[in-house]
Scaffold this motif. Structure first.
Motif, PDB file in Angstrom:
ATOM      1  N   GLN A   4       0.829  -1.202   0.000  1.00  0.00           N
ATOM      2  CA  GLN A   4       0.000   0.000   0.000  1.00  0.00           C
ATOM      3  C   GLN A   4       0.868   1.258   0.000  1.00  0.00           C
ATOM      4  O   GLN A   4       0.565   2.233  -0.694  1.00  0.00           O
ATOM      5  CB  GLN A   4      -0.937  -0.003   1.208  1.00  0.00           C
ATOM      6  CG  GLN A   4      -2.132  -0.917   1.081  1.00  0.00           C
ATOM      7  CD  GLN A   4      -3.122  -0.440   0.040  1.00  0.00           C
ATOM      8  OE1 GLN A   4      -3.405   0.750  -0.063  1.00  0.00           O
ATOM      9  NE2 GLN A   4      -3.639  -1.358  -0.764  1.00  0.00           N
ATOM     10  N   ALA A   7       2.314   1.713  -3.438  1.00  0.00           N
ATOM     11  CA  ALA A   7       1.317   2.209  -4.393  1.00  0.00           C
ATOM     12  C   ALA A   7       1.112   3.715  -4.266  1.00  0.00           C
ATOM     13  O   ALA A   7       0.957   4.419  -5.272  1.00  0.00           O
ATOM     14  CB  ALA A   7      -0.003   1.474  -4.185  1.00  0.00           C
ATOM     15  N   MET A  17       2.071   5.767  -7.622  1.00  0.00           N
ATOM     16  CA  MET A  17       0.893   6.022  -8.458  1.00  0.00           C
ATOM     17  C   MET A  17       1.030   7.301  -9.278  1.00  0.00           C
ATOM     18  O   MET A  17       1.708   8.256  -8.875  1.00  0.00           O
ATOM     19  CB  MET A  17      -0.376   6.093  -7.601  1.00  0.00           C
ATOM     20  CG  MET A  17      -0.384   7.210  -6.591  1.00  0.00           C
ATOM     21  SD  MET A  17      -1.897   7.242  -5.598  1.00  0.00           S
ATOM     22  CE  MET A  17      -2.934   8.306  -6.622  1.00  0.00           C
ATOM     23  N   LYS A  39      -3.849   3.450  -7.706  1.00  0.00           N
ATOM     24  CA  LYS A  39      -3.101   2.486  -6.888  1.00  0.00           C
ATOM     25  C   LYS A  39      -3.167   1.093  -7.502  1.00  0.00           C
ATOM     26  O   LYS A  39      -2.177   0.356  -7.527  1.00  0.00           O
ATOM     27  CB  LYS A  39      -3.647   2.476  -5.461  1.00  0.00           C
ATOM     28  CG  LYS A  39      -3.296   3.719  -4.650  1.00  0.00           C
ATOM     29  CD  LYS A  39      -4.132   3.824  -3.396  1.00  0.00           C
ATOM     30  CE  LYS A  39      -3.865   2.722  -2.415  1.00  0.00           C
ATOM     31  NZ  LYS A  39      -4.731   2.816  -1.213  1.00  0.00           N
ATOM     32  N   VAL A  42      -0.717   0.593 -10.287  1.00  0.00           N
ATOM     33  CA  VAL A  42       0.638   0.282  -9.812  1.00  0.00           C
ATOM     34  C   VAL A  42       0.745  -1.201  -9.469  1.00  0.00           C
ATOM     35  O   VAL A  42       1.688  -1.889  -9.884  1.00  0.00           O
ATOM     36  CB  VAL A  42       0.984   1.141  -8.569  1.00  0.00           C
ATOM     37  CG1 VAL A  42       2.296   0.659  -7.931  1.00  0.00           C
ATOM     38  CG2 VAL A  42       1.087   2.607  -8.950  1.00  0.00           C
ATOM     39  N   LEU A  43      -0.205  -1.706  -8.691  1.00  0.00           N
ATOM     40  CA  LEU A  43      -0.144  -3.101  -8.249  1.00  0.00           C
ATOM     41  C   LEU A  43      -0.252  -4.069  -9.417  1.00  0.00           C
ATOM     42  O   LEU A  43       0.353  -5.147  -9.406  1.00  0.00           O
ATOM     43  CB  LEU A  43      -1.245  -3.362  -7.219  1.00  0.00           C
ATOM     44  CG  LEU A  43      -1.106  -2.569  -5.912  1.00  0.00           C
ATOM     45  CD1 LEU A  43      -2.354  -2.704  -5.056  1.00  0.00           C
ATOM     46  CD2 LEU A  43       0.129  -2.999  -5.138  1.00  0.00           C
ATOM     47  N   GLU A  56      -7.482  -3.925  -5.119  1.00  0.00           N
ATOM     48  CA  GLU A  56      -6.157  -3.695  -4.543  1.00  0.00           C
ATOM     49  C   GLU A  56      -5.652  -4.956  -3.856  1.00  0.00           C
ATOM     50  O   GLU A  56      -4.490  -5.361  -4.026  1.00  0.00           O
ATOM     51  CB  GLU A  56      -6.203  -2.546  -3.524  1.00  0.00           C
ATOM     52  CG  GLU A  56      -6.569  -1.186  -4.076  1.00  0.00           C
ATOM     53  CD  GLU A  56      -6.656  -0.151  -2.977  1.00  0.00           C
ATOM     54  OE1 GLU A  56      -5.588   0.251  -2.473  1.00  0.00           O
ATOM     55  OE2 GLU A  56      -7.778   0.249  -2.599  1.00  0.00           O
ATOM     56  N   SER A 112      -2.508  -7.505  -4.937  1.00  0.00           N
ATOM     57  CA  SER A 112      -1.442  -7.735  -3.958  1.00  0.00           C
ATOM     58  C   SER A 112      -1.212  -9.221  -3.747  1.00  0.00           C
ATOM     59  O   SER A 112      -0.076  -9.698  -3.695  1.00  0.00           O
ATOM     60  CB  SER A 112      -1.801  -7.074  -2.624  1.00  0.00           C
ATOM     61  OG  SER A 112      -1.851  -5.677  -2.750  1.00  0.00           O
TER      62      SER A 112
END
Length: 450
Positions: A234, A237, A241, A256, A259-260, A411, A415
């Motif tokens: 987190q 991210a 981001m 976010k 990014v992940l 999210e 992950s």
């Protein structure tokens, strides 16, 4: 309001949840009237439990006697759905207002999540579309991608996504919330926040404590699932981001997720286990669970091309420390005396909250040579009175139906995809037994030159 804590005899309740609820009560932020029901499997009477809690929490609680009149303890084995009629009858006997909020906080190991959630749904304590009833899950949400998907499917078949709060208390920390402000409210940072100017990003979360009484849970999770899958990913991210089209909750989370989705972890991973871990309570004598992990990751995007992100976390370290270190590339100008050092921007999360910018300037005196200088901002120095803890902020957000600081399903899903890939590599990497923080950091520094 009814606020129920499942797993109430654990450290989280004592150290974080009850103190947070007390401070919200003291600041008149809790809806009135309110009732807190603490559900645990150990046998206590309410009076015994309240005394035990008070003996364990540190600090001054001048209004404790008023607060604890709202505390109740129910001894119940929540590992069996059949027992939840006991809970329902216990709550019904209180004759609480039907118009009040009902918040169910699951401070348990993840494998209890589906049992408790399903039981609350079956007993109609949690109903679809009733926005007064909400369920809060502690991290990690699931034990891997498969279980996380199963938990999520169970929930969304019966209740609305807006009734589900997946908590990551790191997101309630002041300096984590400050990352976006520092980045997007300051042209001096956002204009150079890319691979052309930044050499590396280091995210560190060290803990001085051992697993203590959490051995049974921790051995099923390890540092990867307990820290990296949530807190560190987190944080990464937020740092990596792109600028959202607006500052709404949805738009920020969309970035976010981007990014992940583009996160790639190098196969070069360092795992460690502190000496004495195998002697901790509820730890198998042949456990290979890591208590330390360091990894190098990349975000495959135009902004971060070939820029390494180093994530480092471990237990039984010499100190508790959480910070983000942004290291910038070398200056291109040559100086005859005193070559400039790399600029760094350090965002301090714990124990101090603040920002330190290291830059270069001319040293005082007759000679012209460069030396490093620092701009130091202390965040807590600007707060008068009590500084709210992360859990105070997050519990208040649940009460106010604000999910902006909670993790969205996609999210978590992305992950877990990365963590599951890393788990497959563990069998091929050595597990270093360490006696001190310096041993593991030396291995990290030798491998990556940090």
């Amino acid at each position: 309001m009814l606020f129920t804590i499942f797993g109430a005899t654990g450290d989280l309740t004592t150290k974080k949840l009850i103190p947070a609820l007390y401070h919200l009560f003291e600041e008149e932020q809790l809806p009135t009237p309110f009732t807190i029901v603490c559900v645990g499997r150990r046998r206590y009477e309410t009076e015994q439990f309240v005394e035990l809690i008070r003996s364990k929490i540190e600090g001054d609680y001048p209004h404790w006697e008023d607060f604890c009149t709202n505390l109740h303890y129910l001894s119940m084995d929540f590992s069996s759905e059949a027992n939840f009629d006991i809970f329902k009858n216990y709550v019904d006997a209180m004759h609480l207002s039907t118009n009040g909020q009902k918040i169910y906080y699951l401070a348990t190991a993840p494998h209890y999540f589906p049992i408790i959630a399903r039981a609350l749904i079956v007993t109609h304590m949690l109903n679809r579309g009733d926005m007064r009833s909400k369920i809060v899950f502690e991290k990690p949400f699931g034990e891997n991608l498969e279980t996380a998907k199963a938990y999520n499917r169970l929930l969304l078949e019966s209740i609305e996504e807006s009734q589900v709060y997946r908590i990551d208390h790191y997101l309630g920390k002041e300096m984590l919330q400050n990352i976006l402000t520092v980045r997007f409210a300051n042209k001096i940072f956002e204009s150079i926040w890319n691979h052309e100017n930044i050499e590396s990003v280091k995210i560190i979360a060290l803990e001085s404590e051992s697993v203590k009484q959490r051995g049974g849970y921790y051995d099923r999770s390890g540092a990867l699932k307990d820290m990296v899958q949530n807190h560190l990913f987190q944080t990464l991210a937020l740092v990596a981001m792109d600028a959202p089209m607006g500052l709404s909750d949805t738009l920020i989370k969309n970035e976010k997720v981007e990014v992940l989705e583009h996160l790639q972890v190098s196969n070069d991973i360092i795992f460690g286990q502190y000496a004495g871990y195998l002697q901790e309570k509820d730890i198998p004598e042949d456990s290979k669970t890591e208590t330390f992990v360091a990894l190098k990751a990349y975000v495959n995007s135009q902004r971060w091309r070939n820029t390494p992100f180093y994530l480092i976390t471990g237990k039984k370290m010499s100190r508790k420390l959480a910070e983000i270190v942004i290291t910038f590339k070398d200056a291109t100008c040559f100086f005859e005396r005193g070559q400039p050092e790399k600029n760094t921007l350090t965002i301090e999360i714990f124990p101090r909250e603040g920002i330190i910018l290291k830059f270069n300037g001319k040293a005082p005196g007759l000679w012209s040579y460069t030396m490093p200088m620092h701009l130091d901002y202390c965040h807590l120095c600007n707060i008068i009175g009590n500084s709210p803890e992360a859990y105070e902020k997050l519990i208040l957000d649940v009460i106010h139906d604000d999910a902006s600081l909670f993790t969205r399903w996609d999210e978590i899903e992305n992950s877990w995809k990365v963590i599951d890939e890393i788990e497959r590599l563990k069998a091929f990497e050595p597990l270093h037994v360490y006696y001190s923080e310096s041993e593991m950091l030396d291995i990290v520094n030798k491998k990556w030159g940090l």
